[in-house]
Design an enzyme around this catalytic site. Structure first.
Site, PDB file in Angstrom:
ATOM      1  N   TYR A  62       0.852  -1.179   0.000  1.00 25.81           N
ATOM      2  CA  TYR A  62       0.000   0.000   0.000  1.00 25.81           C
ATOM      3  C   TYR A  62       0.899   1.244   0.000  1.00 25.81           C
ATOM      4  O   TYR A  62       0.805   2.122   0.845  1.00 25.81           O
ATOM      5  CB  TYR A  62      -0.973   0.000   1.185  1.00 25.81           C
TER       6      TYR A  62
ATOM      7  N   HIS B 257       3.052   4.573  -0.541  1.00 24.24           N
ATOM      8  CA  HIS B 257       2.765   6.000  -0.685  1.00 24.24           C
ATOM      9  C   HIS B 257       4.085   6.740  -0.903  1.00 24.24           C
ATOM     10  O   HIS B 257       5.148   6.108  -1.022  1.00 24.24           O
ATOM     11  CB  HIS B 257       2.007   6.513   0.543  1.00 24.24           C
TER      12      HIS B 257
ATOM     13  N   HIS C   2       7.188   5.601   1.080  1.00 25.40           N
ATOM     14  CA  HIS C   2       7.912   4.449   0.521  1.00 25.40           C
ATOM     15  C   HIS C   2       8.661   4.861  -0.750  1.00 25.40           C
ATOM     16  O   HIS C   2       9.781   4.423  -0.995  1.00 25.40           O
ATOM     17  CB  HIS C   2       6.935   3.331   0.148  1.00 25.40           C
TER      18      HIS C   2
ATOM     19  N   ILE D  79       8.248  11.689   5.384  1.00 23.65           N
ATOM     20  CA  ILE D  79       7.552  12.430   4.324  1.00 23.65           C
ATOM     21  C   ILE D  79       6.144  12.764   4.843  1.00 23.65           C
ATOM     22  O   ILE D  79       5.460  11.888   5.387  1.00 23.65           O
ATOM     23  CB  ILE D  79       7.459  11.583   3.024  1.00 23.65           C
TER      24      ILE D  79
ATOM     25  N   SER E  20       0.350   4.250   5.589  1.00 26.02           N
ATOM     26  CA  SER E  20      -0.703   3.439   4.966  1.00 26.02           C
ATOM     27  C   SER E  20      -1.944   3.439   5.859  1.00 26.02           C
ATOM     28  O   SER E  20      -3.065   3.279   5.384  1.00 26.02           O
ATOM     29  CB  SER E  20      -0.223   2.004   4.752  1.00 26.02           C
ATOM     30  N   ARG E  21      -1.746   3.602   7.162  1.00 31.15           N
ATOM     31  CA  ARG E  21      -2.877   3.555   8.106  1.00 31.15           C
ATOM     32  C   ARG E  21      -3.722   4.829   8.054  1.00 31.15           C
ATOM     33  O   ARG E  21      -4.816   4.844   8.620  1.00 31.15           O
ATOM     34  CB  ARG E  21      -2.383   3.283   9.527  1.00 31.15           C
TER      35      ARG E  21
END
Ligand code: PAF
Length: 282
Positions: A33, A35, A38, A177, A187-188
């Site tokens: 997932y 973003h 990552h 970031i 991701s959460r």
């Protein structure tokens, strides 16, 4: 074109080909997932290495029994696109059975560094992280591996682990970031309702305020903790798990801010547990 593989054997074969050509390998372990957080890790890996492997694996071993393993967001197609457009060469997406074969009973654990912060509220978490990251290092055998400072305790734990176990991987920490309004990317964040998303800004607000206090000369951890706690408590949807000041390399509490110091928070916004932090070198 980027390759997506699901078995340990396939990763080993790809990496062996690159090694034969004398190429260096960078590695970004993730739970998917993906973003921009990552993506910044992948960008750094692409800059420093000839080839880059990204693992996408929601590791069951690092989730407690009441945590969000089942609901953790997953989207391999979008992840693969992001990896490809950012310049990665290989995505490793194993099933749990590939990583934890029948009869699995070996673990990597740590006595220090995991007692405070997230280790306190998530007692089995770092054993799961250390075990899976060790396994991934053994599978990918990278020259360098990239971890976000957003999970600052994890970064410190992994650095300690490779030192203690003589793992020949250089660990590279990359900055947090944030969204434009300050919220640290995670991701959460997708769990948050509109109202909770707004309330979640209290994390970064308190982080920026705490950082300014230290930059302006405050060295008393208790005062920084109190100021940040008071600010977070002004948000009715926020419930503090911890606000702590620790030495960044040992993750032990420190009353006085000196040397490389980590100021970290974990806060529930509704049911979603979010973390944020800053590191100062005084
Ligand atoms: O930071 C994460 O996403 C995970 O803890 C990691 C390092 C990929 C291990 O599962």
């Amino acid at each position: 074109m980027i390759k997506v593989v699901h078995t340990v054997k396939e990763v080993r074969e790809e990496v062996a080909k690159w090694r034969k050509e004398g190429l260096s390998v960078g590695f970004v372990p993730t739970m998917g997932y993906l973003h921009e957080g990552h993506q910044s890790l992948i960008k750094n890996a692409v800059k420093d290495n000839d080839r880059v492997v990204v693992s996408v694996f929601v590791n069951p071993m690092q989730f407690g029994p009441t945590e969000d393993l089942e609901s953790y967001p997953r989207d391999l197609e979008a992840d693969t696109k992001l990896c490809e457009s950012t310049g990665a060469n290989l995505v490793f997406n194993p099933q749990p059975e590939e990583m934890y074969t029948d009869g699995f009973c070996s673990f990597v654990d740590m006595n220090g560094l995991t007692k405070e912060l997230c280790g306190k509220s998530r007692p089995i978490h770092f054993r799961g992280v250390c075990t899976v990251v060790s396994k991934l290092f053994n599978i990918v055998t990278p020259d360098r591996a990239y971890f976000g400072q957003k999970d600052a305790q994890q970064l410190a734990v992994i650095k300690r682990m490779v030192t203690d176990l003589n793992t020949p991987v250089e660990i590279i920490g990359c900055p947090i970031i944030r969204e434009e309004d300050g919220l640290a990317k995670s991701s959460r964040n997708t769990y948050l309702s509109k109202e909770e998303r707004q309330a979640a800004l209290i994390l970064s607000k308190s982080i920026f305020m705490g950082k300014k206090l230290v930059e302006d000369g405050e060295r008393d951890s208790a005062k920084v903790i109190k100021a940040m706690t008071d600010m977070i408590n002004t948000e009715p949807l926020a419930k503090i798990d911890y606000v702590d000041v620790v030495d960044f390399s040992t993750i032990e509490k420190t009353d006085v801010i000196k040397g490389e110091t980590l100021v970290a928070i974990a806060v529930y916004i509704g049911k979603t547990r979010l973390i944020d932090n800053f590191i100062v070198n005084v």
